[in-house]
Design an enzyme around this catalytic site. Structure first.
Site, PDB file in Angstrom:
ATOM      1  N   HIS A   4       0.844  -1.199   0.000  1.00 25.50           N
ATOM      2  CA  HIS A   4       0.000   0.000   0.000  1.00 25.50           C
ATOM      3  C   HIS A   4       0.878   1.247   0.000  1.00 25.50           C
ATOM      4  O   HIS A   4       1.378   1.676   1.042  1.00 25.50           O
ATOM      5  CB  HIS A   4      -0.952  -0.001   1.204  1.00 25.50           C
ATOM      6  CG  HIS A   4      -1.880  -1.168   1.208  1.00 25.50           C
ATOM      7  ND1 HIS A   4      -1.596  -2.340   1.880  1.00 25.50           N
ATOM      8  CD2 HIS A   4      -3.065  -1.365   0.572  1.00 25.50           C
ATOM      9  CE1 HIS A   4      -2.583  -3.201   1.680  1.00 25.50           C
ATOM     10  NE2 HIS A   4      -3.477  -2.645   0.891  1.00 25.50           N
ATOM     11  N   GLY A   5       1.078   1.788  -1.232  1.00 30.41           N
ATOM     12  CA  GLY A   5       1.877   3.000  -1.388  1.00 30.41           C
ATOM     13  C   GLY A   5       0.985   4.188  -1.705  1.00 30.41           C
ATOM     14  O   GLY A   5       0.676   5.002  -0.842  1.00 30.41           O
ATOM     15  N   SER A   6       0.524   4.275  -2.964  1.00 30.00           N
ATOM     16  CA  SER A   6      -0.365   5.371  -3.362  1.00 30.00           C
ATOM     17  C   SER A   6      -1.760   5.231  -2.767  1.00 30.00           C
ATOM     18  O   SER A   6      -2.541   6.181  -2.813  1.00 30.00           O
ATOM     19  CB  SER A   6      -0.464   5.445  -4.891  1.00 30.00           C
ATOM     20  OG  SER A   6       0.787   5.792  -5.455  1.00 30.00           O
TER      21      SER A   6
ATOM     22  N   TRP B  92      10.176   1.651   3.044  1.00 28.59           N
ATOM     23  CA  TRP B  92      10.667   2.899   2.463  1.00 28.59           C
ATOM     24  C   TRP B  92      10.592   4.035   3.481  1.00 28.59           C
ATOM     25  O   TRP B  92      10.100   5.118   3.183  1.00 28.59           O
ATOM     26  CB  TRP B  92       9.912   3.266   1.174  1.00 28.59           C
ATOM     27  CG  TRP B  92       9.956   2.222   0.114  1.00 28.59           C
ATOM     28  CD1 TRP B  92       8.908   1.553  -0.439  1.00 28.59           C
ATOM     29  CD2 TRP B  92      11.141   1.718  -0.548  1.00 28.59           C
ATOM     30  NE1 TRP B  92       9.347   0.661  -1.379  1.00 28.59           N
ATOM     31  CE2 TRP B  92      10.721   0.739  -1.467  1.00 28.59           C
ATOM     32  CE3 TRP B  92      12.505   1.987  -0.430  1.00 28.59           C
ATOM     33  CZ2 TRP B  92      11.610   0.043  -2.278  1.00 28.59           C
ATOM     34  CZ3 TRP B  92      13.391   1.284  -1.234  1.00 28.59           C
ATOM     35  CH2 TRP B  92      12.937   0.333  -2.148  1.00 28.59           C
ATOM     36  N   ILE B  93      11.101   3.772   4.677  1.00 33.68           N
ATOM     37  CA  ILE B  93      10.974   4.716   5.780  1.00 33.68           C
ATOM     38  C   ILE B  93      12.306   5.433   6.022  1.00 33.68           C
ATOM     39  O   ILE B  93      13.282   4.818   6.476  1.00 33.68           O
ATOM     40  CB  ILE B  93      10.514   4.007   7.070  1.00 33.68           C
ATOM     41  CG1 ILE B  93       9.266   3.145   6.807  1.00 33.68           C
ATOM     42  CG2 ILE B  93      10.275   5.021   8.175  1.00 33.68           C
ATOM     43  CD1 ILE B  93       8.072   3.902   6.295  1.00 33.68           C
TER      44      ILE B  93
ATOM     45  N   CYS C 149      -0.072  15.703   7.590  1.00 34.84           N
ATOM     46  CA  CYS C 149       1.391  15.715   7.724  1.00 34.84           C
ATOM     47  C   CYS C 149       2.044  15.804   6.346  1.00 34.84           C
ATOM     48  O   CYS C 149       3.037  16.527   6.159  1.00 34.84           O
ATOM     49  CB  CYS C 149       1.882  14.448   8.421  1.00 34.84           C
ATOM     50  SG  CYS C 149       1.144  14.127  10.030  1.00 34.84           S
ATOM     51  N   LEU C 150       1.499  15.063   5.391  1.00 37.23           N
ATOM     52  CA  LEU C 150       2.066  15.057   4.044  1.00 37.23           C
ATOM     53  C   LEU C 150       1.940  16.427   3.378  1.00 37.23           C
ATOM     54  O   LEU C 150       2.800  16.812   2.582  1.00 37.23           O
ATOM     55  CB  LEU C 150       1.408  13.983   3.186  1.00 37.23           C
ATOM     56  CG  LEU C 150       1.714  12.537   3.594  1.00 37.23           C
ATOM     57  CD1 LEU C 150       0.937  11.559   2.727  1.00 37.23           C
ATOM     58  CD2 LEU C 150       3.195  12.241   3.501  1.00 37.23           C
TER      59      LEU C 150
ATOM     60  N   GLU D  61       6.170  10.958  -1.142  1.00 30.81           N
ATOM     61  CA  GLU D  61       5.185  11.978  -0.730  1.00 30.81           C
ATOM     62  C   GLU D  61       4.138  12.199  -1.820  1.00 30.81           C
ATOM     63  O   GLU D  61       3.655  13.307  -2.022  1.00 30.81           O
ATOM     64  CB  GLU D  61       5.869  13.309  -0.387  1.00 30.81           C
ATOM     65  CG  GLU D  61       7.109  13.213   0.472  1.00 30.81           C
ATOM     66  CD  GLU D  61       6.802  12.909   1.925  1.00 30.81           C
ATOM     67  OE1 GLU D  61       5.615  12.889   2.287  1.00 30.81           O
ATOM     68  OE2 GLU D  61       7.752  12.692   2.685  1.00 30.81           O
TER      69      GLU D  61
ATOM     70  N   PHE E 239      -9.821   8.329  -8.890  1.00 30.94           N
ATOM     71  CA  PHE E 239      -9.340   7.276  -8.002  1.00 30.94           C
ATOM     72  C   PHE E 239     -10.400   6.204  -7.767  1.00 30.94           C
ATOM     73  O   PHE E 239     -10.137   5.178  -7.167  1.00 30.94           O
ATOM     74  CB  PHE E 239      -8.907   7.859  -6.648  1.00 30.94           C
ATOM     75  CG  PHE E 239      -7.759   8.813  -6.745  1.00 30.94           C
ATOM     76  CD1 PHE E 239      -6.453   8.337  -6.848  1.00 30.94           C
ATOM     77  CD2 PHE E 239      -7.955  10.182  -6.736  1.00 30.94           C
ATOM     78  CE1 PHE E 239      -5.388   9.212  -6.942  1.00 30.94           C
ATOM     79  CE2 PHE E 239      -6.898  11.066  -6.816  1.00 30.94           C
ATOM     80  CZ  PHE E 239      -5.603  10.579  -6.935  1.00 30.94           C
TER      81      PHE E 239
END
Length: 392
Positions: A143-145, A169-170, A246-247, A371, A391
């Site tokens: 779960h990325g996008s 990917w942190i 936050c993003l 991001e 989406f």
């Protein structure tokens, strides 16, 4: 690597739009990058090592939580100051800026905005000083996008929460003291939890073999029946909107940071074009090279104006998520295109570690992805202008 001779382009006299404080903050960051980052960053990238020696300097220039109130250890600066600091740091290296962005916008910001006073007092001063480094756990292997599809979850066990799952990917994860982790409760609602190093079942393996952001530490966050104290839940916001808030802050910083990388590539190419002789004259005298340079400075100037205006709106509290998204997408694409053109102008020297261009080019391949990918940001703008959701 060659000496850092950087001179910042300001074709439209944007300094006239900045306050004296803005210029002092920017110039302090610029001098620090020249003194402490430029001499070491190429070797760090070649070795794929994060230069931990610079953490104290990042704190000193206010890069950790620039807009966090002073009572929590922050610098209490405005949003344009935050952007200018990110611009100067990324002029040195995107990986170093990533470390500062994560610390500020993805760790300190949610604790400040979504945490309670006890959490603010406990964590923010140590994060602002660089004593503690934090990470942000949202992206998962599957779960990325689509972060709302996350499977990391926690259960209420009475006197604590039991957390299970994994993030990948942190940035900063291999050496972070805390992680702000987003997970679903038993009802499927997303909440933020502060996970501390040393909690049993919490591990942070490092990700190796990267060709991008090599001077930034990247890893995973793994939770195997981690007992999280109930007081570590961020109480003041939940749902997907919490991490997305936050993003917004992080994407704003990236919109400014990418300008720094672009300016460095342009300045390097411009200087080289005046020094490199071919066919009896400097290559900067040839039309095709002037075309590249003219397009570079034009795009940088447009990006500077976009970022400045966004900073004014962000400070006033009127900037929308879609407006921030546009600036992130536009400015990173601008930077990666300039890096590629600048690399071509330097010919074979463009791939050499003597110059920063190839490192910027590789780094920006990550920046255009994290991001929110370039394509996802296009769809965010498309949704905003049409009202039609691509989406779904």
């Amino acid at each position: 690597m060659k000496p850092d001779l950087f001179e910042a382009p300001d074709y439209y006299n944007l300094d006239e739009l900045l306050t004296e404080e803005h210029k002092l903050v920017r110039d302090a960051a610029r001098e620090w990058v020249k003194r402490d980052v430029s001499p070491i960053i190429e070797e760090a990238a070649q070795k794929a090592e994060f230069p931990k020696s610079i953490v104290g300097g990042l704190a000193e220039i206010g890069a950790f939580g620039p807009y966090i109130p002073e009572k929590y250890g922050g610098a209490g600066l405005d949003q344009i100051s935050y952007g200018l600091i990110m611009q100067e740091i990324e002029r040195g290296d995107s990986g170093v800026r990533s470390t500062a962005s994560v610390q500020s916008s993805l760790v300190m910001y949610p604790i400040w905005k979504y945490g309670n006073e006890e959490q603010r007092q406990k964590y923010l001063p140590k994060l602002a000083s660089g004593e503690w480094i934090g990470s942000f756990g949202l992206t998962e292997p599957d779960h990325g996008s689509n972060p709302g599809g996350m499977v990391t979850n926690f259960k209420d066990m009475g006197d604590h929460y039991l957390l299970n799952g994994a993030k990948m990917w942190i940035s900063n994860s291999p050496f972070c003291q805390i992680a702000v982790v987003w997970a679903k409760n038993e009802e499927g609602r997303i909440h933020g939890l502060i996970v501390e190093r040393g909690m049993e079942g919490f591990s942070t393996p490092e990700t190796h073999n990267k060709w991008s952001l090599r001077a930034s530490a990247t890893g995973e966050l793994i939770f195997d029946n981690v007992k999280v104290p109930k007081e570590n839940l961020l109480p003041n916001k939940s749902g997907l909107g919490a991490p997305l808030g936050c993003l917004d802050s992080a994407r704003f910083g990236i919109a400014w940071g990418a300008i720094g990388a672009a300016m460095d590539c342009y300045d390097t190419a411009l200087r080289y074009s005046k020094e490199r002789m071919q066919f009896g004259k400097p290559i900067g005298q040839f039309q095709l090279q002037q075309k590249k340079l003219a397009e570079m400075i034009t795009e940088i100037t447009k990006a500077q104006l976009l970022a400045w205006r966004l900073g004014v709106m962000r400070e006033a509290g009127t900037a929308t998520s879609a407006q921030i998204s546009m600036a992130k997408r536009n400015n990173v694409e601008m930077a990666i295109n300039i890096a590629r053109d600048a690399r071509q102008m330097l010919g074979g020297m463009g791939i050499s570690g003597e110059y920063s261009i190839m490192r910027h080019s590789m780094n920006l391949e990550s920046v255009i992805t994290y991001e929110g990918t370039h394509d996802i940001h296009l769809l965010i703008t498309g949704l905003d202008v049409t009202g039609l959701n691509a989406f779904k």
